[in-house]
Structure formats: structure tokens, C-alpha cells
Scaffold this motif. Sequence first.
Motif, short mmCIF file in Angstrom:
data_model
loop_
_atom_site.label_atom_id
_atom_site.label_comp_id
_atom_site.label_asym_id
_atom_site.label_seq_id
_atom_site.Cartn_x
_atom_site.Cartn_y
_atom_site.Cartn_z
N LYS A 4 0.81 -1.21 0.00
CA LYS A 4 0.00 0.00 0.00
C LYS A 4 0.85 1.26 0.00
N ASP A 5 1.95 1.24 0.75
CA ASP A 5 2.78 2.43 0.91
C ASP A 5 3.95 2.48 -0.07
N ALA A 6 4.06 1.51 -0.95
CA ALA A 6 5.20 1.45 -1.87
C ALA A 6 5.06 2.49 -2.97
N SER A 7 6.18 2.87 -3.53
CA SER A 7 6.17 3.75 -4.69
C SER A 7 5.65 2.97 -5.90
N VAL A 8 5.45 3.68 -7.00
CA VAL A 8 4.98 3.01 -8.21
C VAL A 8 5.96 1.95 -8.64
N GLY A 9 7.25 2.28 -8.63
CA GLY A 9 8.26 1.30 -8.99
C GLY A 9 8.30 0.13 -8.04
N GLY A 10 8.20 0.42 -6.74
CA GLY A 10 8.19 -0.65 -5.75
C GLY A 10 6.99 -1.56 -5.90
N PHE A 11 5.85 -0.97 -6.22
CA PHE A 11 4.64 -1.77 -6.41
C PHE A 11 4.78 -2.68 -7.63
N LEU A 12 5.35 -2.16 -8.71
CA LEU A 12 5.54 -2.98 -9.91
C LEU A 12 6.51 -4.13 -9.64
N ILE A 13 7.57 -3.85 -8.89
CA ILE A 13 8.54 -4.90 -8.57
C ILE A 13 7.90 -5.97 -7.69
N SER A 14 7.17 -5.54 -6.64
CA SER A 14 6.53 -6.51 -5.75
C SER A 14 5.45 -7.30 -6.48
N SER A 15 4.73 -6.64 -7.40
CA SER A 15 3.69 -7.34 -8.17
C SER A 15 4.31 -8.39 -9.08
N THR A 16 5.44 -8.03 -9.71
CA THR A 16 6.12 -8.99 -10.58
C THR A 16 6.63 -10.18 -9.78
N ASN A 17 7.23 -9.90 -8.63
CA ASN A 17 7.70 -10.99 -7.77
C ASN A 17 6.55 -11.87 -7.30
N PHE A 18 5.43 -11.23 -6.98
CA PHE A 18 4.25 -11.97 -6.54
C PHE A 18 3.77 -12.92 -7.63
N MET A 19 3.67 -12.43 -8.87
CA MET A 19 3.18 -13.27 -9.97
C MET A 19 4.17 -14.40 -10.26
N LEU A 20 5.47 -14.09 -10.28
CA LEU A 20 6.46 -15.13 -10.56
C LEU A 20 6.46 -16.20 -9.47
N LEU A 21 6.42 -15.76 -8.22
CA LEU A 21 6.39 -16.71 -7.11
C LEU A 21 5.11 -17.53 -7.14
N GLY A 22 4.00 -16.89 -7.45
CA GLY A 22 2.73 -17.61 -7.54
C GLY A 22 2.74 -18.66 -8.64
#
Length: 372
Positions: free
Chosen positions: A334-352
Amino acid sequence: MNKSLAKDNNDIFGLNLLRSCAVLMVVFGHLMLYRPSASVISSQLAPLFGFLGVEALLVLGGFLIGKKAYELAVLGSEFSSQNVLRFFKKMAWRFLPLYFLVLLLALLIALLFNQSTTDVWKYFGFIQNFSSPMPAFFSEIWPITIGFFGSVTLILGMYLTAEKLRFIGKASLFLGFTFLMIALFFGVKYNYYLDGRNLTLLEWDQHLKPIVIYRLDSFYIGVLCAWMYFNRRTFWVAYRKLFLLIGMLLMFLLFVCVGFFGWFIDSRPFFWEVLYLPMTSVSIALFLPFLSSWDLRQSWISATSSFLCKISYPLFLIHYSLLLQVMNQFFSIKDASVGGFLISSTNFMLLGLVMSVVLHRFYEKSLMRFGA
């Protein structure tokens, strides 16, 4: 003829595409819950995608289970108690081991992070959302409960009525039973409306939308499509594009009524509590004639869709309570920057995806052999 049709449609591109897209829409919708924003995409489209994804899974589940039930009850050489038990054994080994594994992991995570586990015992009997709102724990699996009760009532109901009404043709009995179940659960929803509860949208989302006794009609709309698939095959194929167009128009009309005409729940309770969910299910069901006839062979699109379809069940189970909530404990999306959100989202999808492949290959697929 019927057996060949069933065999040819076990791995159809259109149906794989629908299932894959539906699960990805649910995953995307839940991901955006952790990224609240005033933008149109996150505040409106993301929840809509999640809603349509789940609704598509309900109808598609009814269609696929309905096809298997029709093959057993109508096309099979013998609709005996042994065959019914064999059917349930196969379904149980297909869905239950992974469900219980993820349930136990979700329970462990909830205990580690001091989250509520109230009434967790209900999840082991699939009654957590049978007739009342479910706890916050592992709440995303409510469609699986509807599919579970839909499958049980369909097979057992057909078996019991076939034993009592031997003078009725099996195909006609299947159709009549399906209509009866749609009318029954639609009536339960109408009775809910007559109570005059004056729901808010949040209460509708918790007290009506995910509750088994109010949603089994959506599952049986898919079952009705299975009957049409076998008994009105020429009609099903000939008008598939027209059905697709009508389904798209109906879906668009539903959104127009809500958004443009302001048919909100406080001013149109009958529409929301009785009509909206079944009409959404019908609009999705109208896509099935086209999708079940749309096949691509030996293309990367077809291979990707088939791959995503195979891992869709484990991905659906693990994406929220096991991945998103754990990630959010260590990194605030929620508090991440746009770049941080994109990185965490990518990691989430890859890990999933990786976890889903591992679960499917080494756990789910291995245990399915016991139900063969």
C-alpha cells in the motif's frame, strides 16, 4: 457421437482461455486491493475484474461438472451406486488434497501473524459460507464451496430421482432436475429479498454474493448449458456467434444500468438482490457456445492457455492468503512507490506461478492417480 464429442472437448482452447483469464482476473483484483487509489483502473476496473472472474468460474464449473454428470447419468451404460461413488472418488482426489493442504498452510500463517481463526473448523466441512457470512480467514475460497455443493446435489439428486422416476427419459430428467434447482435457489434469493433487509453494497458482498444457498443457481445455469451442449448441438454451434454477441450486450447493459442509470442497491434492491447475479451468470453462459467450439492446435497461445489452465486451481488457492497477505506483512504494498509496487507485483506473480507449478506437478497431479 456423444462420446467423441466429450473426448474432443476435454482440452478446448476457448474453455482453457476462459478459466485462465477468470483466475488471473481474480488474482489481479485481489492484488489491487492492496493498492487503493483514486484511479479508474484500481478503484473500478480491478474490483470488476475480480467479480467477473469469480462469476465466470462458477458458471464454467457448472458447465464442466455438468458435462461429466451428464456422461455418467445419461450417456453411461449404468448409472449405479458404484459408478456414483467412483465419480465422487475421482473428484475428491482431484480437488480435496490440495484444498486441505492450502487450508492448513493458511491456518498456520494466520496463527503466526496473530490473525483471527474464528470458526475455522467449518472450512473442513465446507460449511463456512453455506447459509451465513463466512469469517475473514481464507475468505477467497467461497466459490469452491459453491462448486462442491453444486456437484454433490447434482449427482446425488440425479441418482435419487432416476431411481424413483424410471419412466422418464434420462436426458429429460436431467433437464427437469436442472430447471428445478435453478428455480429453487432463485426462489431462495427472492425470499431473501422479501425479508426487506435494506442491504448496503458491503452487506450484499458479504451476506448474499458468496453464500451457497443464494448462489447455486449460477452453478446450475452452467449445468443447463451442459445439457444444451449434448442435446442441442447443432443449435449450440450454429448460433454461437449470436449468443456471444447477446452475452456481451447483456453484460454491457448490466453495467450501464448500474453506472449510467444509477441502479444502486439502495434504490433498486430487487435488481441487486434477485436479478443482478443470475443475469450476470446468464451473460457469461452465453459465451460458452462460442468458447467451447473455439479450438487452436499447436500454437504458443494455445499452449500458454493450457499451461495456465492446469495450474489455475493451485494459483487460485494460494494467491491471496498464502502469498499476498504474507508479502504485505514484510513489505507494505500500500505504501510502496509506483516502482516498488511494480517490482513486488512482478515478484508476486512469478512466485505464484512457480509455487503453482510445483504444487500441480508434485502434489496435485501425483494424488490424482489415486482417483483414476
